[in-house]
Design a protein around this motif. Structure first.
Motif, PDB file in Angstrom:
ATOM      1  N   ALA A  94       0.838  -1.200   0.000  1.00  0.00           N
ATOM      2  CA  ALA A  94       0.000   0.000   0.000  1.00  0.00           C
ATOM      3  C   ALA A  94       0.866   1.240   0.000  1.00  0.00           C
ATOM      4  CB  ALA A  94      -0.910   0.013   1.224  1.00  0.00           C
ATOM      5  N   TYR A  95       0.324   2.270  -0.633  1.00  0.00           N
ATOM      6  CA  TYR A  95       0.864   3.608  -0.477  1.00  0.00           C
ATOM      7  C   TYR A  95      -0.005   4.263   0.589  1.00  0.00           C
ATOM      8  CZ  TYR A  95       3.686   3.203  -4.677  1.00  0.00           C
ATOM      9  OH  TYR A  95       4.619   2.809  -5.591  1.00  0.00           O
ATOM     10  N   ILE A  96       0.631   4.869   1.555  1.00  0.00           N
ATOM     11  CA  ILE A  96      -0.104   5.517   2.633  1.00  0.00           C
ATOM     12  C   ILE A  96       0.281   6.988   2.625  1.00  0.00           C
ATOM     13  CG2 ILE A  96      -0.568   5.561   5.112  1.00  0.00           C
ATOM     14  CD1 ILE A  96       0.475   2.605   5.123  1.00  0.00           C
ATOM     15  N   THR A  97      -0.726   7.852   2.545  1.00  0.00           N
ATOM     16  CA  THR A  97      -0.467   9.284   2.624  1.00  0.00           C
ATOM     17  C   THR A  97      -0.665   9.721   4.064  1.00  0.00           C
ATOM     18  OG1 THR A  97      -2.736   9.972   2.130  1.00  0.00           O
ATOM     19  CG2 THR A  97      -1.267   9.597   0.244  1.00  0.00           C
ATOM     20  N   LEU A  98       0.180  10.636   4.508  1.00  0.00           N
ATOM     21  CA  LEU A  98       0.098  11.136   5.878  1.00  0.00           C
ATOM     22  C   LEU A  98       0.086  12.657   5.875  1.00  0.00           C
ATOM     23  CD1 LEU A  98       2.312   8.581   5.843  1.00  0.00           C
ATOM     24  CD2 LEU A  98       2.212   9.011   8.261  1.00  0.00           C
ATOM     25  N   LYS A  99      -0.769  13.215   6.711  1.00  0.00           N
ATOM     26  CA  LYS A  99      -0.682  14.637   7.045  1.00  0.00           C
ATOM     27  C   LYS A  99      -0.007  14.674   8.404  1.00  0.00           C
ATOM     28  CE  LYS A  99      -4.615  16.306   4.451  1.00  0.00           C
ATOM     29  NZ  LYS A  99      -5.866  17.056   4.476  1.00  0.00           N
ATOM     30  N   ILE A 100       1.011  15.533   8.516  1.00  0.00           N
ATOM     31  CA  ILE A 100       1.780  15.582   9.763  1.00  0.00           C
ATOM     32  C   ILE A 100       1.824  17.007  10.306  1.00  0.00           C
ATOM     33  CG2 ILE A 100       3.187  13.578   9.167  1.00  0.00           C
ATOM     34  CD1 ILE A 100       5.479  15.484   8.438  1.00  0.00           C
ATOM     35  N   VAL A 101       2.179  17.114  11.573  1.00  0.00           N
ATOM     36  CA  VAL A 101       2.359  18.409  12.211  1.00  0.00           C
ATOM     37  C   VAL A 101       3.470  19.150  11.486  1.00  0.00           C
ATOM     38  CG1 VAL A 101       3.097  19.545  14.356  1.00  0.00           C
ATOM     39  CG2 VAL A 101       1.573  17.551  14.451  1.00  0.00           C
ATOM     40  N   GLU A 144      -3.010  -3.434  11.022  1.00  0.00           N
ATOM     41  CA  GLU A 144      -2.350  -3.213  12.309  1.00  0.00           C
ATOM     42  C   GLU A 144      -1.296  -2.103  12.189  1.00  0.00           C
ATOM     43  OE1 GLU A 144      -1.392  -3.834  16.326  1.00  0.00           O
ATOM     44  OE2 GLU A 144      -3.107  -4.532  15.171  1.00  0.00           O
ATOM     45  N   LEU A 145      -0.537  -2.129  11.114  1.00  0.00           N
ATOM     46  CA  LEU A 145       0.489  -1.120  10.904  1.00  0.00           C
ATOM     47  C   LEU A 145      -0.139   0.278  10.834  1.00  0.00           C
ATOM     48  CD1 LEU A 145       3.662  -1.315   8.923  1.00  0.00           C
ATOM     49  CD2 LEU A 145       2.116   0.503   8.294  1.00  0.00           C
ATOM     50  N   VAL A 146      -1.237   0.410  10.084  1.00  0.00           N
ATOM     51  CA  VAL A 146      -1.870   1.719   9.912  1.00  0.00           C
ATOM     52  C   VAL A 146      -2.593   2.153  11.188  1.00  0.00           C
ATOM     53  CG1 VAL A 146      -3.636   3.033   8.657  1.00  0.00           C
ATOM     54  CG2 VAL A 146      -2.117   1.467   7.411  1.00  0.00           C
ATOM     55  N   LEU A 147      -3.459   1.297  11.703  1.00  0.00           N
ATOM     56  CA  LEU A 147      -4.313   1.700  12.822  1.00  0.00           C
ATOM     57  C   LEU A 147      -3.582   1.768  14.157  1.00  0.00           C
ATOM     58  CD1 LEU A 147      -7.613  -0.213  11.959  1.00  0.00           C
ATOM     59  CD2 LEU A 147      -6.990   2.162  11.454  1.00  0.00           C
ATOM     60  N   THR A 148      -2.572   0.947  14.340  1.00  0.00           N
ATOM     61  CA  THR A 148      -1.880   0.929  15.623  1.00  0.00           C
ATOM     62  C   THR A 148      -0.565   1.691  15.569  1.00  0.00           C
ATOM     63  OG1 THR A 148      -2.878  -1.194  16.148  1.00  0.00           O
ATOM     64  CG2 THR A 148      -0.944  -0.556  17.426  1.00  0.00           C
ATOM     65  N   ARG A 149       0.287   1.352  14.608  1.00  0.00           N
ATOM     66  CA  ARG A 149       1.628   1.948  14.593  1.00  0.00           C
ATOM     67  C   ARG A 149       1.612   3.384  14.066  1.00  0.00           C
ATOM     68  NH1 ARG A 149       5.813  -2.093  14.607  1.00  0.00           N
ATOM     69  NH2 ARG A 149       7.202  -0.313  14.785  1.00  0.00           N
ATOM     70  N   LEU A 150       1.066   3.588  12.867  1.00  0.00           N
ATOM     71  CA  LEU A 150       1.108   4.918  12.264  1.00  0.00           C
ATOM     72  C   LEU A 150       0.266   5.930  13.038  1.00  0.00           C
ATOM     73  CD1 LEU A 150       0.939   4.337   8.413  1.00  0.00           C
ATOM     74  CD2 LEU A 150       2.836   5.243   9.738  1.00  0.00           C
ATOM     75  N   GLN A 151      -0.954   5.552  13.347  1.00  0.00           N
ATOM     76  CA  GLN A 151      -1.857   6.511  13.979  1.00  0.00           C
ATOM     77  C   GLN A 151      -1.519   6.769  15.443  1.00  0.00           C
ATOM     78  OE1 GLN A 151      -5.901   5.513  12.878  1.00  0.00           O
ATOM     79  NE2 GLN A 151      -5.469   5.918  10.730  1.00  0.00           N
ATOM     80  N   SER A 152      -0.555   6.023  15.995  1.00  0.00           N
ATOM     81  CA  SER A 152      -0.113   6.306  17.364  1.00  0.00           C
ATOM     82  C   SER A 152       1.072   7.279  17.394  1.00  0.00           C
ATOM     83  CB  SER A 152       0.260   5.010  18.086  1.00  0.00           C
ATOM     84  OG  SER A 152       1.453   4.476  17.542  1.00  0.00           O
ATOM     85  N   ILE A 153       1.591   7.634  16.223  1.00  0.00           N
ATOM     86  CA  ILE A 153       2.668   8.630  16.169  1.00  0.00           C
ATOM     87  C   ILE A 153       2.025   9.994  16.412  1.00  0.00           C
ATOM     88  CG2 ILE A 153       4.415   9.718  14.704  1.00  0.00           C
ATOM     89  CD1 ILE A 153       4.652   7.009  13.200  1.00  0.00           C
ATOM     90  N   PRO A 154       2.404  10.687  17.473  1.00  0.00           N
ATOM     91  CA  PRO A 154       1.723  11.938  17.834  1.00  0.00           C
ATOM     92  C   PRO A 154       1.712  12.990  16.723  1.00  0.00           C
ATOM     93  CG  PRO A 154       3.242  11.274  19.581  1.00  0.00           C
ATOM     94  CD  PRO A 154       3.467  10.341  18.429  1.00  0.00           C
ATOM     95  N   GLU A 155       2.761  13.041  15.909  1.00  0.00           N
ATOM     96  CA  GLU A 155       2.843  14.067  14.862  1.00  0.00           C
ATOM     97  C   GLU A 155       2.023  13.728  13.621  1.00  0.00           C
ATOM     98  OE1 GLU A 155       6.506  14.026  17.383  1.00  0.00           O
ATOM     99  OE2 GLU A 155       5.470  12.494  16.228  1.00  0.00           O
ATOM    100  N   VAL A 156       1.466  12.520  13.544  1.00  0.00           N
ATOM    101  CA  VAL A 156       0.644  12.127  12.395  1.00  0.00           C
ATOM    102  C   VAL A 156      -0.793  12.570  12.657  1.00  0.00           C
ATOM    103  CG1 VAL A 156      -0.289  10.192  11.062  1.00  0.00           C
ATOM    104  CG2 VAL A 156       2.129  10.210  11.721  1.00  0.00           C
ATOM    105  N   LEU A 157      -1.279  13.486  11.829  1.00  0.00           N
ATOM    106  CA  LEU A 157      -2.624  14.036  11.995  1.00  0.00           C
ATOM    107  C   LEU A 157      -3.679  13.166  11.325  1.00  0.00           C
ATOM    108  CD1 LEU A 157      -1.736  17.781  11.314  1.00  0.00           C
ATOM    109  CD2 LEU A 157      -2.016  16.643  13.537  1.00  0.00           C
ATOM    110  N   SER A 158      -3.347  12.600  10.152  1.00  0.00           N
ATOM    111  CA  SER A 158      -4.292  11.728   9.460  1.00  0.00           C
ATOM    112  C   SER A 158      -3.548  10.868   8.453  1.00  0.00           C
ATOM    113  CB  SER A 158      -5.383  12.541   8.749  1.00  0.00           C
ATOM    114  OG  SER A 158      -4.828  13.294   7.690  1.00  0.00           O
ATOM    115  N   THR A 159      -4.189   9.763   8.061  1.00  0.00           N
ATOM    116  CA  THR A 159      -3.623   8.862   7.053  1.00  0.00           C
ATOM    117  C   THR A 159      -4.700   8.496   6.044  1.00  0.00           C
ATOM    118  OG1 THR A 159      -4.181   6.832   8.248  1.00  0.00           O
ATOM    119  CG2 THR A 159      -2.044   7.827   8.740  1.00  0.00           C
ATOM    120  N   ARG A 160      -4.256   8.089   4.881  1.00  0.00           N
ATOM    121  CA  ARG A 160      -5.146   7.524   3.863  1.00  0.00           C
ATOM    122  C   ARG A 160      -4.367   6.394   3.213  1.00  0.00           C
ATOM    123  NH1 ARG A 160      -8.074  11.416   0.033  1.00  0.00           N
ATOM    124  NH2 ARG A 160      -9.527  11.366   1.756  1.00  0.00           N
ATOM    125  N   THR A 161      -4.978   5.231   3.111  1.00  0.00           N
ATOM    126  CA  THR A 161      -4.304   4.047   2.595  1.00  0.00           C
ATOM    127  C   THR A 161      -4.810   3.722   1.204  1.00  0.00           C
ATOM    128  OG1 THR A 161      -4.103   3.199   4.849  1.00  0.00           O
ATOM    129  CG2 THR A 161      -3.797   1.615   3.061  1.00  0.00           C
TER     130      THR A 161
END
Length: 178
Positions: A94-101, A144-161
Motif C-alpha cells: 500500500a501507499y499511505i499518505t500522511l498529514k503531519i504536524v 495493524e500497521l496503519v491503525l496501531t503503529r502509524l496513527q499512534s505517532i503523535p505528529e501524524v494528523l491523518s492517514t489515507r491508505t
C-alpha cells in the motif's frame, strides 16, 4: 551589549547564525559515459567492472574509477535486488499518505524508517505531506500497521491508505521497454 551567536563554520557566510546547511557539495555534471554506466548498473547491479567497461567502450581502470567516483559523490547510493514482494511473503502492499504536524518531518521520518515493511518514504507537496510505501505479509498486518503503529505517532494528523493491486518495475533502459 547584544549577545553574539557563534558560527559553527558550516554555514555559508550569508546564512543566519546557527543555520543548518547541507554538507553535501554540489553534484559534478555527468557525461554520457557516466549516464551509460548508471543505466547499465540500474539494469544489472551485479555487472562486473569489465562488462561495464566493454559496454561503454572505456578501459577497466576508467570504468572502475568512474564507478568509484559516482559512489563517492553520492550519485550511486548502493546496490540492491529488485524483489517480487508477493513471492517473498509480502502479499499486501500500500501507499499511505500522511498529514503531519508542521516542522515534524525529521521526527516522523525516523519513526517511519523503523516500521516493518516500510520501503519508501517521501516528503511531498500537495494535499498531504508524506507518501509511504509499505509491503506486509497480509491485510491484517497492514491494518495493524496503519491503525496501531502509524496513527499512534503523535505528529501524524491523518492517514489515507491506497492498496496496491499490481506493481510493475520499469526497466531503467527506456529502449528496452519497446
Amino acid at each position: 551589549m547584544a549577545d553574539v551567536e557563534e558560527r559553527t563554520g558550516t554555514e555559508p557566510l550569508n546564512a543566519p547564525p546557527g543555520a543548518i546547511v547541507s554538507p553535501i557539495p554540489p553534484a559534478r555534471p555527468l557525461d554520457a559515459i557516466d549516464r551509460d554506466i548508471l543505466r547499465l548498473l540500474q539494469a544489472d547491479g551485479r555487472a562486473s567492472v569489465r562488462s561495464v567497461a566493454e559496454r561503454v567502450h572505456v578501459s577497466r581502470a576508467n570504468a572502475y574509477a568512474r564507478i568509484n567516483r559516482l559512489i563517492d559523490d553520492g550519485v550511486i547510493r548502493g546496490f540492491s535486488a529488485r524483489v517480487n514482494h508477493e513471492r517473498a511473503g509480502h502479499g499486501a502492499s500500500a501507499y499511505i499518505t500522511l498529514k503531519i504536524v508542521q516542522n515534524s518531518w525529521r521526527t516522523v521520518r525516523e519513526q517511519l524508517q523503523a516500521l516493518p515493511g516500510a520501503a519508501h518514504i517521501a516528503l511531498v507537496s500537495g494535499d498531504f505531506d508524506v507518501l509511504l510505501l509499505v509491503h506486509t505479509p497480509d491485510n491484517r498486518t497492514l491494518r495493524e500497521l496503519v491503525l496501531t503503529r502509524l496513527q499512534s505517532i503523535p505528529e501524524v494528523l491523518s492517514t489515507r491508505t491506497l492498496l496496491v493491486f499490481e506493481e510493475t518495475d520499469l526497466d531503467p533502459d527506456p529502449d528496452a521497454r519497446g
